[in-house]
Design a protein around this motif. Sequence first.
Motif, PDB file in Angstrom:
ATOM      1  N   MET A 134       0.840  -1.199   0.000  1.00  0.00           N
ATOM      2  CA  MET A 134       0.000   0.000   0.000  1.00  0.00           C
ATOM      3  C   MET A 134       0.880   1.256   0.000  1.00  0.00           C
ATOM      4  SD  MET A 134      -3.015   1.114   2.687  1.00  0.00           S
ATOM      5  CE  MET A 134      -1.864   1.267   4.061  1.00  0.00           C
ATOM      6  N   ARG A 135       1.942   1.255   0.819  1.00  0.00           N
ATOM      7  CA  ARG A 135       2.864   2.395   0.856  1.00  0.00           C
ATOM      8  C   ARG A 135       3.588   2.564  -0.471  1.00  0.00           C
ATOM      9  NH1 ARG A 135       6.345   1.074   6.035  1.00  0.00           N
ATOM     10  NH2 ARG A 135       7.695   2.674   5.133  1.00  0.00           N
ATOM     11  N   ALA A 136       3.715   1.468  -1.225  1.00  0.00           N
ATOM     12  CA  ALA A 136       4.372   1.511  -2.535  1.00  0.00           C
ATOM     13  C   ALA A 136       3.403   1.882  -3.658  1.00  0.00           C
ATOM     14  CB  ALA A 136       5.015   0.159  -2.840  1.00  0.00           C
ATOM     15  N   GLY A 137       2.158   2.213  -3.296  1.00  0.00           N
ATOM     16  CA  GLY A 137       1.169   2.572  -4.306  1.00  0.00           C
ATOM     17  C   GLY A 137       0.638   1.387  -5.078  1.00  0.00           C
ATOM     18  N   LEU A 138       0.696   0.202  -4.469  1.00  0.00           N
ATOM     19  CA  LEU A 138       0.295  -1.023  -5.161  1.00  0.00           C
ATOM     20  C   LEU A 138      -0.918  -1.683  -4.509  1.00  0.00           C
ATOM     21  CD1 LEU A 138       3.884  -2.404  -5.764  1.00  0.00           C
ATOM     22  CD2 LEU A 138       2.319  -1.593  -7.538  1.00  0.00           C
ATOM     23  N   LYS A 139      -1.659  -0.926  -3.725  1.00  0.00           N
ATOM     24  CA  LYS A 139      -2.884  -1.456  -3.127  1.00  0.00           C
ATOM     25  C   LYS A 139      -3.843  -1.859  -4.237  1.00  0.00           C
ATOM     26  CE  LYS A 139      -6.670  -0.244   0.038  1.00  0.00           C
ATOM     27  NZ  LYS A 139      -6.588  -1.501   0.804  1.00  0.00           N
ATOM     28  N   GLY A 140      -4.405  -3.039  -4.147  1.00  0.00           N
ATOM     29  CA  GLY A 140      -5.308  -3.561  -5.168  1.00  0.00           C
ATOM     30  C   GLY A 140      -4.618  -4.458  -6.179  1.00  0.00           C
ATOM     31  N   LEU A 143      13.398   6.897  -1.746  1.00  0.00           N
ATOM     32  CA  LEU A 143      13.802   7.702  -0.599  1.00  0.00           C
ATOM     33  C   LEU A 143      12.691   7.825   0.428  1.00  0.00           C
ATOM     34  CD1 LEU A 143      15.940  10.657  -2.030  1.00  0.00           C
ATOM     35  CD2 LEU A 143      16.705   8.665  -0.758  1.00  0.00           C
ATOM     36  N   SER A 144      11.460   7.980  -0.033  1.00  0.00           N
ATOM     37  CA  SER A 144      10.345   8.132   0.902  1.00  0.00           C
ATOM     38  C   SER A 144      10.165   6.888   1.759  1.00  0.00           C
ATOM     39  CB  SER A 144       9.044   8.450   0.147  1.00  0.00           C
ATOM     40  OG  SER A 144       8.588   7.310  -0.582  1.00  0.00           O
ATOM     41  N   ILE A 145      10.393   5.719   1.161  1.00  0.00           N
ATOM     42  CA  ILE A 145      10.280   4.466   1.905  1.00  0.00           C
ATOM     43  C   ILE A 145      11.515   4.258   2.783  1.00  0.00           C
ATOM     44  CG2 ILE A 145      10.122   1.956   1.712  1.00  0.00           C
ATOM     45  CD1 ILE A 145       7.540   3.337   0.925  1.00  0.00           C
ATOM     46  N   TRP A 146      12.694   4.505   2.207  1.00  0.00           N
ATOM     47  CA  TRP A 146      13.934   4.275   2.946  1.00  0.00           C
ATOM     48  C   TRP A 146      14.034   5.169   4.181  1.00  0.00           C
ATOM     49  CZ3 TRP A 146      18.043   7.722   3.777  1.00  0.00           C
ATOM     50  CH2 TRP A 146      19.153   7.161   4.400  1.00  0.00           C
ATOM     51  N   GLU A 147      13.573   6.401   4.083  1.00  0.00           N
ATOM     52  CA  GLU A 147      13.693   7.316   5.211  1.00  0.00           C
ATOM     53  C   GLU A 147      12.821   6.892   6.391  1.00  0.00           C
ATOM     54  OE1 GLU A 147      13.308  11.346   3.956  1.00  0.00           O
ATOM     55  OE2 GLU A 147      15.106  11.255   2.697  1.00  0.00           O
ATOM     56  N   PHE A 160      11.644  -3.982  -4.761  1.00  0.00           N
ATOM     57  CA  PHE A 160      12.202  -3.260  -3.626  1.00  0.00           C
ATOM     58  C   PHE A 160      11.462  -3.605  -2.334  1.00  0.00           C
ATOM     59  CE2 PHE A 160      12.747   0.702  -1.054  1.00  0.00           C
ATOM     60  CZ  PHE A 160      14.104   0.521  -0.808  1.00  0.00           C
ATOM     61  N   VAL A 161      10.150  -3.717  -2.405  1.00  0.00           N
ATOM     62  CA  VAL A 161       9.373  -4.134  -1.226  1.00  0.00           C
ATOM     63  C   VAL A 161       9.843  -5.517  -0.773  1.00  0.00           C
ATOM     64  CG1 VAL A 161       7.078  -4.817  -0.404  1.00  0.00           C
ATOM     65  CG2 VAL A 161       7.360  -2.704  -1.710  1.00  0.00           C
ATOM     66  N   ASP A 176      10.888   9.403 -10.594  1.00  0.00           N
ATOM     67  CA  ASP A 176       9.764   9.058  -9.707  1.00  0.00           C
ATOM     68  C   ASP A 176      10.142   7.902  -8.786  1.00  0.00           C
ATOM     69  OD1 ASP A 176       8.122  11.025 -10.696  1.00  0.00           O
ATOM     70  OD2 ASP A 176       7.090   9.715 -12.122  1.00  0.00           O
ATOM     71  N   MET A 177      10.854   6.907  -9.330  1.00  0.00           N
ATOM     72  CA  MET A 177      11.256   5.760  -8.530  1.00  0.00           C
ATOM     73  C   MET A 177      12.300   6.158  -7.478  1.00  0.00           C
ATOM     74  SD  MET A 177       9.555   3.084  -9.220  1.00  0.00           S
ATOM     75  CE  MET A 177      10.610   1.988  -8.280  1.00  0.00           C
TER      76      MET A 177
END
Length: 246
Positions: A113-119, A171-175, A138-139, A165-166
């Motif tokens: 979901m945090r990776a924008g892959l919900k659904g 970075l948003s996930i890693w931080e 990466f997840v 974009d990637m």
Amino acid sequence: MSHLMVENLSKSFGDHLVLDRLSLSVKEGEFVSILGPSGSGKSTIFHLIGGLEIPDSGTFYLNNEKINNKRGMISYMPQSPSLFPWRNILDNVVLGAEIKEKPDYKKAKEMLMRAGLKGYENAYPHELSGGMRQRVAFVRSLLSPQSFICLDEPFSSLDEFTRLDMQKWLLSIWEQERQSVLFVTHNIEEAIFLSDRILVLSTNPATVQSEFKIHFERPRAESLLLTPEFLSLKKEIYLALRGELM
């Protein structure tokens, strides 16, 4: 979190010396990039750390434990996503955890979901775009039980805008997770934008010939790429690389 030490690493293939007494370190929670031209031995370093190849000499320490020739000690994301086509997305991302322990499907769904892959949990790799497949890979790396991650040019096959974009997404996930990362690339902008430190390799054979500390504050925004400070650092690193290529 984990820290890595590589001491005096050398590796030859036949009569060709690829790495010559190379040493580097990655501190806990640090994002370090290895920057060098194609053929400079960047991917070979990962194969050696991960136990896929045997070094001629040198030692690896992960959290002060010697890991020479040991497999399964790091989480490794190669250039291609390497997803199993017969497994759906949810089953692909828990693969690393599945090998070592019981998968946490709740956490896996949260990460997707945090990776924008919900659904897309029940979708299959061929149904996703290239950028989406990279996010899945990466997840999977983040969910693997190993706390040290090696990323081998994971965005090299993407177009410029998808790549940016990637990078921002990574970075948003890693931080939030702040896992220790060793990242291989040949793209100077990418290395600066992502890293705490950049190690520039020489060629024929490779050793660490320059190190750059990146002082830009986090979190980093796309606007950083066009600042005079960023462009000046990019030029300095470019000249360091060019000096080895001339």
